[in-house]
Enzyme design. Structure first.
Site, PDB file in Angstrom:
ATOM      1  N   GLU A  49       0.957  -1.269   0.163  1.00  0.00           N
ATOM      2  CA  GLU A  49      -0.026   0.089  -0.177  1.00  0.00           C
ATOM      3  C   GLU A  49       0.927   1.225   0.156  1.00  0.00           C
ATOM      4  O   GLU A  49       0.727   2.314  -0.709  1.00  0.00           O
ATOM      5  CB  GLU A  49      -0.905   0.187   1.364  1.00  0.00           C
ATOM      6  CG  GLU A  49      -1.946  -1.086   1.353  1.00  0.00           C
ATOM      7  CD  GLU A  49      -1.235  -2.029   2.362  1.00  0.00           C
ATOM      8  OE1 GLU A  49      -0.018  -2.484   1.901  1.00  0.00           O
ATOM      9  OE2 GLU A  49      -1.891  -2.720   3.258  1.00  0.00           O
ATOM     10  N   CYS A  80      -0.360   1.646   7.338  1.00  0.00           N
ATOM     11  CA  CYS A  80      -0.836   1.740   5.756  1.00  0.00           C
ATOM     12  C   CYS A  80      -2.321   2.312   5.980  1.00  0.00           C
ATOM     13  O   CYS A  80      -2.630   3.543   5.097  1.00  0.00           O
ATOM     14  CB  CYS A  80      -1.023   0.505   5.036  1.00  0.00           C
ATOM     15  SG  CYS A  80       0.668  -0.245   4.722  1.00  0.00           S
TER      16      CYS A  80
END
Lengths: 143, 143
Positions: A49, A80
């Site tokens: 991510e 993330c």
């Protein structure tokens, strides 16, 4: 999600935890795609991510990705999820839930915190079975 | 912390939120130093802490920084605190508390979560007044 799963598969062949992510811009075009690269890059922050947020922001020339959507094969961790909030993403789609490390529907539930910078729309469980199968195979082989 | 504050000052002159960070290795040597670079790099993840974790890990050739300590001028946000846990840092020293965006003693309190990967030793309030003065001057000038 098919492309994110392909990135997760490629990560597994490199010995990385099989997680893949794709960033899509407001026009529906691919802005970035990556798998985990923690071991390869010697980078504790190199979750899939984070890599697509960084690559997508660099490509689009802005730190704010308000019109972009993220597709990822696993429920994001706190790092993330908080990065998704900082980047002001529009939508987050993820495949498998992660009761141990996830931070969207588990643990610190980052987007439910009163201090979160932003709350994207969140859709979990997309292509869940394929993502779970990849993760299970990876950890079974590790043992 | 003096060096982290200098990095924060340098960040302010670039128009970035004045936060600076320094990573020190087990022998007490400087592994990395940086200020915020979110606007400069068009990178929503480019907080000072993330940049020194990434640079230090690359320099030391490992994603696990178990013997390293991080000095930062502001209480880390959820992204940075979770990255500290992922990197297995030994100690975290920070200057100013951040009731709005902090995630160590505020908000999601990342290291107090049962699902955190690791809990570093944490020391807040070091050189707090200088860090607060820098932040206040920056946001006063922005208005």
């Amino acid at each position: 999600m098919v492309l994110a799963l392909a990135e997760a598969e490629a990560a597994a062949t490199r010995g990385e935890v099989p997680v893949g992510a794709v960033l899509v811009d407001s026009a529906g075009n691919l802005a970035a795609a990556s798998g985990n690269r923690v071991e390869l890059d010697h980078d504790p922050t190199a979750h899939a991510e984070m890599l697509v947020l960084r690559a997508g922001a660099a490509r689009l020339g802005t730190a704010r990705l308000a019109e972009c959507d993220l597709w990822v094969t696993l429920e994001p961790c706190a790092m993330c999820a908080a990065a998704v909030a900082l980047a002001r993403l529009r939508r987050l789609y993820f495949a498998a839930w992660d009761a141990k490390g996830g931070a969207v529907d588990h643990g610190p539930r980052i987007f439910d915190q009163p201090t979160t910078h932003h709350r994207p729309e969140v859709y979990g469980g997309i292509d869940e079975r394929r993502a779970v199968a990849l993760l299970r195979a990876f950890f079974r082989d590790k043992r």
